[in-house]
Design a protein around this motif. Structure first.
Motif, short mmCIF file in Angstrom:
data_model
loop_
_atom_site.label_atom_id
_atom_site.label_comp_id
_atom_site.label_asym_id
_atom_site.label_seq_id
_atom_site.Cartn_x
_atom_site.Cartn_y
_atom_site.Cartn_z
N ILE A 1 78.74 -47.69 54.13
CA ILE A 1 77.40 -48.08 53.64
C ILE A 1 76.31 -47.17 54.17
O ILE A 1 76.30 -47.15 55.29
CB ILE A 1 77.12 -49.59 54.07
N PHE A 2 75.65 -46.65 53.33
CA PHE A 2 74.47 -45.69 53.73
C PHE A 2 72.98 -46.28 53.13
O PHE A 2 72.86 -46.77 52.12
CB PHE A 2 74.58 -44.32 53.13
N ASP A 3 72.10 -46.42 54.16
CA ASP A 3 70.71 -46.55 53.84
C ASP A 3 70.23 -45.03 53.31
O ASP A 3 70.28 -44.28 54.37
CB ASP A 3 70.13 -46.89 55.13
N VAL A 4 69.96 -44.90 52.04
CA VAL A 4 69.68 -43.66 51.55
C VAL A 4 68.10 -43.58 51.22
O VAL A 4 67.56 -44.48 50.44
CB VAL A 4 70.56 -43.42 50.14
N ILE A 5 67.33 -42.59 51.59
CA ILE A 5 66.07 -42.37 51.19
C ILE A 5 65.89 -40.89 50.51
O ILE A 5 66.29 -39.86 50.98
CB ILE A 5 65.16 -42.17 52.66
N LYS A 6 65.31 -41.01 49.48
CA LYS A 6 65.03 -39.95 48.67
C LYS A 6 63.65 -39.53 48.44
O LYS A 6 62.56 -40.23 48.03
CB LYS A 6 65.79 -39.98 47.28
N ILE A 7 63.05 -38.11 48.70
CA ILE A 7 61.91 -37.66 48.79
C ILE A 7 61.85 -36.62 47.74
O ILE A 7 62.20 -35.43 48.12
CB ILE A 7 61.41 -37.13 50.32
N PRO A 8 61.29 -36.84 46.63
CA PRO A 8 60.98 -35.75 45.47
C PRO A 8 59.85 -34.87 45.92
O PRO A 8 58.88 -35.47 46.60
CB PRO A 8 60.55 -36.80 44.42
N ILE A 9 59.94 -33.66 45.61
CA ILE A 9 58.81 -32.55 45.86
C ILE A 9 58.25 -32.28 44.74
O ILE A 9 59.34 -31.67 43.84
CB ILE A 9 59.38 -31.75 46.92
N PHE A 10 57.19 -31.96 44.39
CA PHE A 10 56.70 -31.29 43.16
C PHE A 10 55.79 -30.21 43.54
O PHE A 10 55.28 -29.98 44.56
CB PHE A 10 55.92 -32.29 42.22
N ASN A 11 55.59 -29.33 42.59
CA ASN A 11 54.85 -28.12 42.43
C ASN A 11 53.39 -28.73 42.16
O ASN A 11 53.24 -29.66 41.70
CB ASN A 11 55.41 -26.87 41.73
N SER A 12 52.23 -27.60 42.51
CA SER A 12 51.09 -27.72 42.25
C SER A 12 50.88 -28.38 40.73
O SER A 12 50.06 -29.35 40.40
CB SER A 12 50.09 -26.96 42.44
N ASP A 13 51.48 -27.83 39.68
CA ASP A 13 51.33 -28.44 38.55
C ASP A 13 52.21 -29.41 38.05
O ASP A 13 52.18 -29.75 36.63
CB ASP A 13 51.76 -26.88 37.50
N GLY A 14 52.65 -30.06 38.98
CA GLY A 14 53.60 -31.45 38.34
C GLY A 14 54.91 -31.26 38.00
O GLY A 14 55.67 -32.06 38.07
N THR A 15 55.31 -29.88 38.25
CA THR A 15 56.64 -29.65 37.90
C THR A 15 57.68 -29.92 39.07
O THR A 15 57.09 -29.76 40.19
CB THR A 15 57.26 -28.16 37.45
N ARG A 16 59.02 -30.38 38.80
CA ARG A 16 59.61 -30.49 39.72
C ARG A 16 60.10 -29.35 40.79
O ARG A 16 60.16 -28.05 40.10
CB ARG A 16 61.30 -31.00 39.38
N LYS A 17 59.72 -29.37 42.13
CA LYS A 17 60.22 -28.30 42.94
C LYS A 17 61.71 -28.48 43.66
O LYS A 17 62.48 -27.77 43.98
CB LYS A 17 59.22 -28.01 44.07
#
Length: 975
Positions: free
Chosen positions: A706-722
């Motif tokens: 069992i894993f405790d999973v943290i997901k951190i999304p990162i975005f460009n300045s224009d809002g697109t996915r980085k």
């Protein structure tokens, strides 16, 4: 080696000392104190001419006299230049790779042809040594081209001999070409190179080339004189001329003439007319001359051959004398009598000959008409006033007009305004007898522009120009390509001057030809310090590697890019990114190199710092016990630590740039888990914030983590996915601890409750039990059965309360060695009646030599009784219970009970042993809870596996005590 004392006479001279010698010589020359010049007398005379003409020695560049159009006009129209071209091409093939430029200048000293090493041509632009520049002495001072024009002799001018206060970096060899007919200089052939590669041989080379051209011109002159002689013979034999006749070549030399002209003293001993004025041979002219013998009238008619005048025919008449003179070869025509007698036969032969001539004439006419009509190039003919006489279908297609329409139009109006004036000039020159090649643009009938190349020629009838005809090609596409090339050249020039990168052009011997301003700023050398020198920027320890790279480029003809070290003037080393490109000549041979270098020292420092930081980060994430993975905006893996690779068994898989679904191919066992990862990544991006949750990763061993999973999304300045960072922590043990804590809390509650219940029940039970004992003596036998039932139930209640008390607080236990087989047999006797009652057979299968175990006998009896009773209660329809006793390795003993009962659902097995959790209708769950507690106190383990309607298997594993415990036990027995 003995050095020449004259200035700059050899390539071994020191540039610095030559410059000092030159400056001293200039001071003496300008002041007039130079008694014994240290330059050659020929050069001193040239300096003197330049000084007398008022030329400034401080002038660094000559002027541009000819435009590109004028050069094209000269090259295309000058008939003699076509004779020179093969020799110039041969000279280029021979000396281009030796680091030379090949030029040809017109009689005014203007360069009309320049070819050779491209990199050298770029360097020569610095001093305006380009096509169209003027290099006569009056414009450029002492130089090989101008001095050869002034002296009429081949000459080599060395670097320090130029009329300039700065040592020139060039040595030039030039030779004049003379017209053998007129003895006028037609032009100058020149070889120019940097001063470090000069050699006397190059003067011999240009002199030899000039001799070759002279030989070709002499051959051409002989052919022209032959044609003139042939014409003279024709004219004298035809008896059509009523005057004396002479034919002249281009130099006004008499080739053939009537003997009378010699007798009358009109031709001198050098074969020239004594009366000839300075007139052009290209047009008709007349003049008179009077001598002691008489008054003479001369008429000059140009003799045209191949579209150009190669001489003239002179008709001479003696005005005062009316005597008819006979010409050499004249004979009276008469028909012999024998021919007269056979006149009929002669007429017949003549008629046949005339018929054959007519047929040949018809065929010839059709041939020329076909050549005119079907030629893919446009052909036209006009009179001297721009009136169209005829045009072929190809020209009609080019312009969109028919011949009839063109004949009604003012033809110059078709030419676009910017080309009209120059086109009229070319037409006029053609009408004067000079063939022209030029370009113009016209308006098509439909309104669009058409670029044309025109070759126009004078139209002669009886050696007189009566019109112009021309051949026209559509060059619209070529013109666009040419404009694109010119634009590209301008962009390249702009790039060379303004780029921040250092650019070096050097030859095959690694001698520098040209550098840009950025080179000076980056490396510290000025351009004049390095021109002609071997590359000074390469450290000694990289010389061999540099040579290997250049050899590879020569072999493969490809650009090479690499990073290396280069040396500055102060001997410091810098990191550079280097691109080396070959410069290839028309034959495909590499003649030089262009090197573009960018200083990346700071970039390298930052790169090293970044690598070190990246190394520390990688060390950190690999040292973490957590799972860490970095992905890009498309979910492709970029970086992962050892932990996650280990859990997903991807240690040997090249994961970079792959998505979870692509990695699942390498380990299908984790397909579901990796697919779920992609799904949760999408959810994290859609939420736009950090998300947290639990994920279960099954392992091939059958366990799940069992894993405790943290997901951190990162975005460009224009809002697109980085990208996205995923961190997972193994919380399996923590979950187990939480479960144990939860069970402990339950047990604590059960204990407290049990203690309270046991305490409250035992007091009335003691009273009831005492009163029942008193009643036993007074009750009659008929009611004793009731009393026995009551005592039995009270004992049962007391047993339950004892169990509560056992749960509530630890009991004092006695640990001793015990034979497990004997213990099981005792327990089987206890449950045997109940088993028999339920039609159940208990089978004990025990291995031999089962070791003794340490245990509290009563607790284990209670444990095994509970297990066997649960098995009996699960088998409503009877059957067999198999009990196995065996060793596991040398450390454990296994008790296994296998029944054939109803089974337990798998989802309920994890909850067995919890207080008040029971599968029985009236069960409390305390029995199995006590079993788990007993096994825990004996440091053992209990596992339960079950399948619905097939049965349940309960395994009890107990440790085997160390051997010294047997020794103590035996000694105790003996005592």
């Amino acid at each position: 080696m003995v050095m020449n004392n004259l200035l700059a006479l050899d390539k071994y001279a020191c540039l610095k000392s030559e410059k000092m010698k030159l400056e001293r010589e200039w001071e003496k020359f300008i002041s007039g104190n130079s008694t014994t010049p240290i330059i050659r007398p020929l050069m001193h005379d040239s300096w003197q001419r330049c000084l007398e003409q008022g030329l400034s020695p401080l002038q660094s560049k000559t002027s541009i006299n000819l435009s590109i159009e004028q050069i094209k006009d000269y090259v295309s129209t000058d008939p003699l230049f076509r004779t020179f071209q093969p020799v110039l091409a041969k000279l280029k093939d021979m000396y281009m790779d030796s680091g030379h430029l090949i030029t040809f200048s017109n009689p005014s000293g203007d360069i009309v042809y320049l070819d050779g090493n491209l990199s050298l041509m770029l360097k020569a632009e610095d001093m305006n040594f380009v096509a169209g520049s003027s290099w006569s002495e009056k414009n450029a001072g002492t130089n090989a081209i101008g001095t050869a024009l002034a002296t009429g002799s081949p000459i080599q001018v060395f670097a320090g001999e130029h009329f300039c206060q700065e040592v020139q970096k060039w040595t030039c060899s030039a030779a004049p070409i003379r017209d053998p007919a007129t003895q006028e200089i037609l032009g100058i052939i020149d070889l120019t190179a940097l001063w470090t590669v000069n050699h006397p041989h190059f003067l011999s080379a240009v002199a030899s080339a000039a001799q070759d051209v002279t030989a070709m011109l002499n051959h051409q002159l002989k052919l022209e004189r032959f044609k003139l002689s042939e014409y003279y013979q024709t004219q004298t034999i035809s008896q059509q001329s009523k005057s004396y006749l002479a034919v002249l070549d281009r130099g006004w030399k008499v080739i053939k003439a009537s003997p009378v002209l010699y007798d009358k003293g009109l031709i001198d001993s050098n074969q020239f007319l004594v009366s000839a004025p300075s007139l052009s041979l290209a047009s008709r002219s007349q003049w008179e001359f009077e001598n002691q013998i008489g008054n003479w009238s001369f008429e000059l008619i140009p003799y045209i051959y191949g579209g150009m005048p190669i001489g003239a025919v002179i008709h001479v008449k003696d005005k005062p004398l009316a005597v008819k003179h006979s010409f050499p070869g004249e004979k009276e025509k008469s028909i012999p009598s024998s021919q007269s007698a056979n006149s009929g036969e002669l007429i017949a032969n003549v008629n046949k000959k005339e018929q054959a001539d007519v047929k040949n004439s018809i065929k010839c006419t059709e041939f020329y008409k076909s050549l005119f009509d079907h030629n893919p190039d446009g052909i036209y003919s006009c009179d001297l006033y721009w009136n169209l006489l005829d045009a072929n279908p190809a020209l009609e297609r080019m312009l969109g007009y028919t011949v009839e329409e063109l004949q009604k139009m003012d033809l110059p109006s078709l030419i676009v305004s910017e080309n009209r004036e120059i086109s009229l000039e070319h037409y006029q020159k053609t009408a004067e007898g000079k063939p022209q090649v030029y370009e113009l643009a016209v308006k098509h009938k439909n309104g669009y522009r058409v670029d044309l190349k025109v070759k126009s020629f004078p139209m002669f009838i009886d050696n007189e120009i009566v019109g112009v005809y021309g051949i026209v090609k559509d060059i619209t596409k070529n013109k666009q390509i040419e404009e694109d090339l010119q634009s590209t050249k301008q962009q390249l020039d702009l790039f060379l001057k303004n780029t921040v990168d250092s650019i070096i052009i050097f030859d095959l011997q690694r001698k520098i030809i040209k550098v840009n301003k950025a080179f000076e700023e980056i490396f510290g050398w000025k351009e004049q310090e390095v021109i002609g020198r071997e590359l000074p920027i390469i450290p000694d320890f990289l010389q061999k590697k540099c040579m290997d790279i250049l050899q590879t480029i020569i072999k493969n003809r490809h650009v090479m890019s690499f990073e290396t070290l280069r040396q500055r003037k102060d001997e410091s080393l810098i990191n550079v990114s280097c691109f080396v490109s070959p410069i290839v000549n028309a034959k495909g041979n590499v003649t030089a190199f262009v090197s573009i270098l960018r200083d990346i020292t700071e970039h390298k420092r930052m790169e090293e710092a970044l690598k070190e930081s990246e190394k520390r980060l990688r060390t950190l994430i690999n040292a973490m016990p957590d799972l860490v993975v970095f992905k890009d905006g498309q979910g492709r893996w970029l970086e992962a630590n050892h932990q996650i690779l280990s859990y997903f068994e991807l240690q040997d898989v090249p994961y970079y740039g792959k998505k979870d679904s692509e990695l699942a191919v390498h380990n299908p066992f984790h397909t579901a888990t990796l697919s779920n990862c992609e799904k949760t990544d999408q959810e994290a991006w859609e939420n736009g914030r950090v998300t947290r949750g639990e994920e279960v990763i099954p392992q091939p061993s059958g366990k799940s983590i069992i894993f405790d999973v943290i997901k951190i999304p990162i975005f460009n300045s224009d809002g697109t996915r980085k990208g996205i960072v995923t961190i997972g922590r193994d919380i399996t043990e923590m979950k187990k601890t939480e479960e144990l804590l939860r069970k402990s809390e339950k047990l604590a509650v059960v204990g407290q409750l049990s203690a309270g219940i046991a305490h409250e029940i035992r007091n009335p039970l003691t009273s009831l039990k005492g009163f029942l004992s008193l009643l036993q003596s007074s009750i009659d036998k008929s009611n004793k059965w009731y009393l026995d039932v009551m005592v039995s139930e009270i004992n049962r209640i007391e047993s339950i309360t004892n169990q509560f008390m056992a749960v509530a607080k630890p009991q004092a236990i006695t640990i001793q060695l015990q034979d497990l087989r004997m213990l099981i047999e005792q327990v089987s006797f206890v449950v045997y009646p109940e088993a028999t009652l339920n039609n159940i057979q208990i089978i004990i299968d025990a291995e031999d030599d089962i070791p003794l175990i340490q245990c509290e006998v009563n607790q284990l009896k209670q444990l095994f009784i509970n297990i066997l009773k649960n098995a009996i209660e699960a088998m409503k329809d009877g059957g067999k219970i198999v009990v196995q006793i065996m060793k596991l390795d040398h450390k454990f003993v296994l008790f296994r009970c296998m029944d054939q009962g109803c089974g337990i659902p798998k989802e309920r097995i994890p909850y067995l042993g919890e207080p008040f959790y029971s599968l029985k209708e009236k069960g409390t769950g305390l029995g199995l809870m006590m079993c788990y507690k007993i096994i825990e106190e004996h440091q053992g383990k209990i596992t339960i596996e079950s399948e619905i309607n097939k049965g349940t298997t309960v395994d009890v594993i107990l440790p085997i005590p160390p051997i010294q415990d047997y020794v103590i036990f035996n000694e105790t027995e003996d005592n």
